[in-house]
Write an enzyme that holds these catalytic residues in place. Sequence first.
Site, mmCIF file in Angstrom:
data_model
loop_
_atom_site.group_PDB
_atom_site.id
_atom_site.type_symbol
_atom_site.label_atom_id
_atom_site.label_comp_id
_atom_site.label_asym_id
_atom_site.label_seq_id
_atom_site.Cartn_x
_atom_site.Cartn_y
_atom_site.Cartn_z
ATOM 1 N N GLY A 1 44.869 35.152 50.674
ATOM 2 C CA GLY A 1 43.558 35.776 50.830
ATOM 3 C C GLY A 1 42.572 34.815 51.465
ATOM 4 O O GLY A 1 42.875 33.630 51.685
ATOM 5 N N ASP B 1 54.393 39.264 41.462
ATOM 6 C CA ASP B 1 53.590 40.482 41.536
ATOM 7 C C ASP B 1 52.977 40.686 40.152
ATOM 8 O O ASP B 1 53.651 41.129 39.222
ATOM 9 C CB ASP B 1 54.465 41.674 41.930
ATOM 10 C CG ASP B 1 53.663 42.961 42.124
ATOM 11 O OD1 ASP B 1 52.491 43.012 41.689
ATOM 12 O OD2 ASP B 1 54.207 43.922 42.697
ATOM 13 N N THR C 1 41.128 42.022 44.639
ATOM 14 C CA THR C 1 41.437 43.448 44.694
ATOM 15 C C THR C 1 40.265 44.176 45.339
ATOM 16 O O THR C 1 39.123 43.737 45.263
ATOM 17 C CB THR C 1 41.699 44.028 43.291
ATOM 18 O OG1 THR C 1 40.625 43.650 42.411
ATOM 19 C CG2 THR C 1 43.010 43.531 42.722
ATOM 20 N N THR D 1 33.514 38.025 39.455
ATOM 21 C CA THR D 1 32.675 38.677 40.452
ATOM 22 C C THR D 1 31.281 39.006 39.929
ATOM 23 O O THR D 1 31.083 39.155 38.717
ATOM 24 C CB THR D 1 33.356 39.986 40.913
ATOM 25 O OG1 THR D 1 32.472 40.739 41.762
ATOM 26 C CG2 THR D 1 33.689 40.867 39.717
ATOM 27 N N ASP D 2 30.341 39.149 40.859
ATOM 28 C CA ASP D 2 29.001 39.621 40.503
ATOM 29 C C ASP D 2 29.020 41.068 40.033
ATOM 30 O O ASP D 2 28.074 41.537 39.397
ATOM 31 C CB ASP D 2 28.043 39.477 41.697
ATOM 32 C CG ASP D 2 28.498 40.255 42.921
ATOM 33 O OD1 ASP D 2 29.720 40.396 43.133
ATOM 34 O OD2 ASP D 2 27.628 40.719 43.680
ATOM 35 N N TYR E 1 36.230 48.579 38.959
ATOM 36 C CA TYR E 1 36.523 47.201 39.347
ATOM 37 C C TYR E 1 35.726 46.220 38.494
ATOM 38 O O TYR E 1 36.283 45.279 37.915
ATOM 39 C CB TYR E 1 36.189 47.020 40.832
ATOM 40 C CG TYR E 1 36.208 45.583 41.305
ATOM 41 C CD1 TYR E 1 37.411 44.895 41.464
ATOM 42 C CD2 TYR E 1 35.024 44.923 41.613
ATOM 43 C CE1 TYR E 1 37.429 43.582 41.910
ATOM 44 C CE2 TYR E 1 35.029 43.610 42.063
ATOM 45 C CZ TYR E 1 36.236 42.946 42.208
ATOM 46 O OH TYR E 1 36.239 41.655 42.649
ATOM 47 N N LYS F 1 37.136 43.507 35.623
ATOM 48 C CA LYS F 1 36.884 42.066 35.749
ATOM 49 C C LYS F 1 36.127 41.534 34.528
ATOM 50 O O LYS F 1 36.401 40.426 34.055
ATOM 51 C CB LYS F 1 36.100 41.784 37.027
ATOM 52 C CG LYS F 1 36.847 42.105 38.313
ATOM 53 C CD LYS F 1 38.022 41.180 38.564
ATOM 54 C CE LYS F 1 37.593 39.851 39.124
ATOM 55 N NZ LYS F 1 38.750 39.026 39.579
#
Length: 296
Positions: free
Chosen positions: A10, A38, A63, A102-103, A128, A132
């Site tokens: 990524g 995976d 993701t 993440t924010d 999402y 998280k």
Amino acid sequence: MRVVLLGPNGQLGHDVQRACAEAGEPFELVPLARDRLDVSVAGAVERVLGETSFDAVLNCIGTNAEDMEDNATLAFSINTHAVKAMARVCAAKGARFVHLSTDYVFGGDTARARPFREDDPTAPVNVYGASKAMGETLVRLVCEDAIVLRVAALFGVAGSRSNSGGNFVETAIRVAREKGALQVVDDQTISPTSTADVARILSRVLREGCEPGIYHAVNSGITTRFAFACEIVRRVGVDATVTPCSSADYPSRIMRPRYTPLDNAKVSAAFGPPPPWQDALDRYLRAKGHAGGAAA
């Protein structure tokens, strides 16, 4: 020190490997891509990491938020259950676990007008973000030596695999060049962040260490998506018109947070202030060969 790198292909994983090389390879990176692990497969994390020798695990698996909205089972499998399994294996081996979040764990506070600190309560508004946020909680419950780095609005030279190799910057440039005009939402405020700068912070976390806990690893400064797009187009020199619109005018499969800037004072105290996002954008554009475009 051996560091397992998950998500090596990524845009962040790419820059982590580059930052390690630039620092003189102070630790051995062991990339484990999806063909070798995976994480969506039940039991795979325990089996593969259990058979691997390491001193730390760095989870940079990304993701796509929109894809996750349509498949909550997959979202929680990758961002919650697999992450808990990673943390549990690290705890069993006495290894450090560094996890990227993440924010989007924020957003439910619709009246917010001040960047979020690490100890502010989470309030995700989509699948999402919820997956998280729960992943963060489980990590800290099962692994004492865990560091969670929240990042936001990432852009990196390798592009996001979950966005077909692109990112917001590339999309803005492409649309501006192809159509000569683009509309961008002006009611979403963010902390634009370079994966190169996050990777440098991660490298220092692994080399120098820091107290376990949550850190906001974002470039300094905040802006709206509209203002960000204006700066991208201006700095590249594309002859295009950028006009603001509201989120209601821009259909999306998911609810996107209105305000998610992150306060980076804690990471600044540990490793020095991250550069402003404008500086990060300039470096990115030069690296991609965009600066001084055809219309400049």
